[in-house]
Scaffold this motif. Structure first.
Motif, PDB file in Angstrom:
ATOM      1  N   VAL A   1      53.497  46.236  44.159  1.00  0.00           N
ATOM      2  CA  VAL A   1      53.384  45.479  42.905  1.00  0.00           C
ATOM      3  C   VAL A   1      52.789  44.113  43.217  1.00  0.00           C
ATOM      4  N   THR A   2      51.706  43.774  42.522  1.00  0.00           N
ATOM      5  CA  THR A   2      51.090  42.453  42.626  1.00  0.00           C
ATOM      6  C   THR A   2      51.463  41.677  41.371  1.00  0.00           C
ATOM      7  N   LEU A   3      52.395  40.738  41.511  1.00  0.00           N
ATOM      8  CA  LEU A   3      52.931  40.009  40.360  1.00  0.00           C
ATOM      9  C   LEU A   3      52.133  38.740  40.105  1.00  0.00           C
ATOM     10  N   VAL A   4      51.772  38.534  38.855  1.00  0.00           N
ATOM     11  CA  VAL A   4      51.083  37.304  38.435  1.00  0.00           C
ATOM     12  C   VAL A   4      52.024  36.557  37.502  1.00  0.00           C
ATOM     13  N   ASP A   5      52.866  35.692  38.090  1.00  0.00           N
ATOM     14  CA  ASP A   5      53.826  34.920  37.310  1.00  0.00           C
ATOM     15  C   ASP A   5      53.490  33.440  37.403  1.00  0.00           C
ATOM     16  N   ALA A   6      54.430  32.583  37.027  1.00  0.00           N
ATOM     17  CA  ALA A   6      54.154  31.146  37.009  1.00  0.00           C
ATOM     18  C   ALA A   6      53.959  30.572  38.399  1.00  0.00           C
ATOM     19  N   ARG A   7      54.429  31.277  39.432  1.00  0.00           N
ATOM     20  CA  ARG A   7      54.172  30.819  40.792  1.00  0.00           C
ATOM     21  C   ARG A   7      52.739  31.116  41.206  1.00  0.00           C
ATOM     22  N   ALA A   8      52.191  32.219  40.706  1.00  0.00           N
ATOM     23  CA  ALA A   8      50.810  32.583  41.035  1.00  0.00           C
ATOM     24  C   ALA A   8      49.812  31.859  40.142  1.00  0.00           C
ATOM     25  N   VAL A   9      50.183  31.667  38.885  1.00  0.00           N
ATOM     26  CA  VAL A   9      49.335  30.966  37.913  1.00  0.00           C
ATOM     27  C   VAL A   9      50.178  29.858  37.291  1.00  0.00           C
ATOM     28  N   PRO A  10      50.089  28.629  37.795  1.00  0.00           N
ATOM     29  CA  PRO A  10      50.936  27.543  37.300  1.00  0.00           C
ATOM     30  C   PRO A  10      50.849  27.330  35.792  1.00  0.00           C
ATOM     31  N   GLY A  11      49.698  27.680  35.195  1.00  0.00           N
ATOM     32  CA  GLY A  11      49.528  27.498  33.759  1.00  0.00           C
ATOM     33  C   GLY A  11      50.389  28.410  32.914  1.00  0.00           C
ATOM     34  N   LEU A  12      51.003  29.429  33.513  1.00  0.00           N
ATOM     35  CA  LEU A  12      51.902  30.310  32.760  1.00  0.00           C
ATOM     36  C   LEU A  12      53.246  29.645  32.478  1.00  0.00           C
ATOM     37  N   ASN A  13      53.535  28.555  33.199  1.00  0.00           N
ATOM     38  CA  ASN A  13      54.819  27.885  33.022  1.00  0.00           C
ATOM     39  C   ASN A  13      55.065  27.532  31.559  1.00  0.00           C
ATOM     40  N   SER A  14      56.217  27.901  31.053  1.00  0.00           N
ATOM     41  CA  SER A  14      56.706  27.656  29.680  1.00  0.00           C
ATOM     42  C   SER A  14      56.085  28.559  28.629  1.00  0.00           C
ATOM     43  N   LEU A  15      55.157  29.452  29.003  1.00  0.00           N
ATOM     44  CA  LEU A  15      54.485  30.289  28.010  1.00  0.00           C
ATOM     45  C   LEU A  15      55.188  31.624  27.762  1.00  0.00           C
ATOM     46  N   GLY A  16      56.128  32.009  28.639  1.00  0.00           N
ATOM     47  CA  GLY A  16      56.928  33.199  28.374  1.00  0.00           C
ATOM     48  C   GLY A  16      56.235  34.519  28.613  1.00  0.00           C
ATOM     49  N   VAL A  17      55.160  34.546  29.410  1.00  0.00           N
ATOM     50  CA  VAL A  17      54.477  35.799  29.713  1.00  0.00           C
ATOM     51  C   VAL A  17      54.089  35.827  31.187  1.00  0.00           C
ATOM     52  N   SER A  18      53.915  37.030  31.714  1.00  0.00           N
ATOM     53  CA  SER A  18      53.373  37.239  33.049  1.00  0.00           C
ATOM     54  C   SER A  18      52.811  38.649  33.078  1.00  0.00           C
ATOM     55  N   MET A  19      52.232  39.039  34.211  1.00  0.00           N
ATOM     56  CA  MET A  19      51.664  40.373  34.313  1.00  0.00           C
ATOM     57  C   MET A  19      51.735  40.846  35.751  1.00  0.00           C
ATOM     58  N   ALA A  20      51.418  42.125  35.961  1.00  0.00           N
ATOM     59  CA  ALA A  20      51.477  42.682  37.304  1.00  0.00           C
ATOM     60  C   ALA A  20      50.548  43.880  37.399  1.00  0.00           C
ATOM     61  N   ARG A  21      50.076  44.122  38.607  1.00  0.00           N
ATOM     62  CA  ARG A  21      49.353  45.354  38.921  1.00  0.00           C
ATOM     63  C   ARG A  21      50.276  46.234  39.747  1.00  0.00           C
ATOM     64  N   LEU A  22      50.339  47.516  39.387  1.00  0.00           N
ATOM     65  CA  LEU A  22      51.148  48.480  40.114  1.00  0.00           C
ATOM     66  C   LEU A  22      50.244  49.521  40.752  1.00  0.00           C
TER      67      LEU A  22
END
Length: 223
Positions: free
Chosen positions: A81-102
């Motif tokens: 799993v490749t997770l794209v969360d607020a640690r990977a994309v700082p701009g996601l902070n406070s937006l309540g969404v993330s994504m991942a590749r499986l």
């Protein structure tokens, strides 16, 4: 006595207002600015991540590269799993969404797990996956997904994905939190630190202590 009557009247008034007014509930507060890019250099601990000075924000804070690349599935589970969360994309902070590749190799499994802070929608883009979740009453909801199919996993429920085919499978997931969290059921129970007692696990799974020890040894080697 007079004070008690006043409190009773106040309680009745509040109850009457609650009965006549709509009740609004929210899981996360709405953002109060355009963005709150995470400041990785801050050592302040808050519920989320501290905002970077807007003067230091750039377009790169909102971008991620790499979802086109296949994840390394050369492991015991045959999954990555490749997770794209607020640690990977700082701009996601406070937006309540993330994504991942499986990525799932043939016979690969993304083992039963939960996301305590997020619902998930999975879209298969390559191959086939057997995906499903278990409801609170023990009912299994599962089906085989092909490329172009999507499946929703409610927040907090145990779910999984398995590739029973003879070629790799790929999915893209959207999650309803900047930090969805991950609890793998087996890892959490048999690989906990400090360890759960053998008696607890033996009774919970209706197995003997020797089997518990063998299970713990399996997960201890993965740390």
């Amino acid at each position: 006595m007079e004070r008690s009557c006043e409190l009773l009247l106040l309680a009745l008034l509040v109850a009457a207002m609650a009965a006549s007014l709509p009740l609004a509930l929210a899981y996360d507060p709405s953002p109060l600015q355009d963005f709150c890019v995470a400041d990785a250099a801050s050592d302040v601990f808050v519920n989320g991540l501290v905002c970077k000075d807007p003067a230091r924000v750039s377009a790169g804070d909102f971008a991620f590269s790499g979802l086109h690349a296949a994840g390394d599935t050369a492991n015991a589970l045959g999954s990555r799993v490749t997770l794209v969360d607020a640690r990977a994309v700082p701009g996601l902070n406070s937006l309540g969404v993330s994504m991942a590749r499986l990525d799932l190799a043939p016979g690969g499994l993304n083992p039963p797990h939960t996301h305590p802070r997020a619902a998930e929608v999975l879209t298969v883009v390559e191959g086939q996956m057997h995906a499903g979740f278990v409801a609170a009453d023990g009912t299994l909801f599962a089906r085989v997904l092909s490329a172009g199919d999507a499946f929703v996993f409610p927040r907090g429920l145990v779910h999984f994905e398995f590739n029973f085919g003879d070629r790799p499978a790929v999915g893209i997931a959207g999650l309803g939190s900047q930090n969805p969290g991950l609890i793998r059921v087996a890892d959490s129970l048999f690989g906990a630190t400090p360890a759960l007692t053998d008696d607890v696990l033996a009774k919970a799974f209706r197995i003997d202590a020797a089997t518990v020890q063998r299970m713990k040894a399996q997960f201890a080697t993965k740390k």
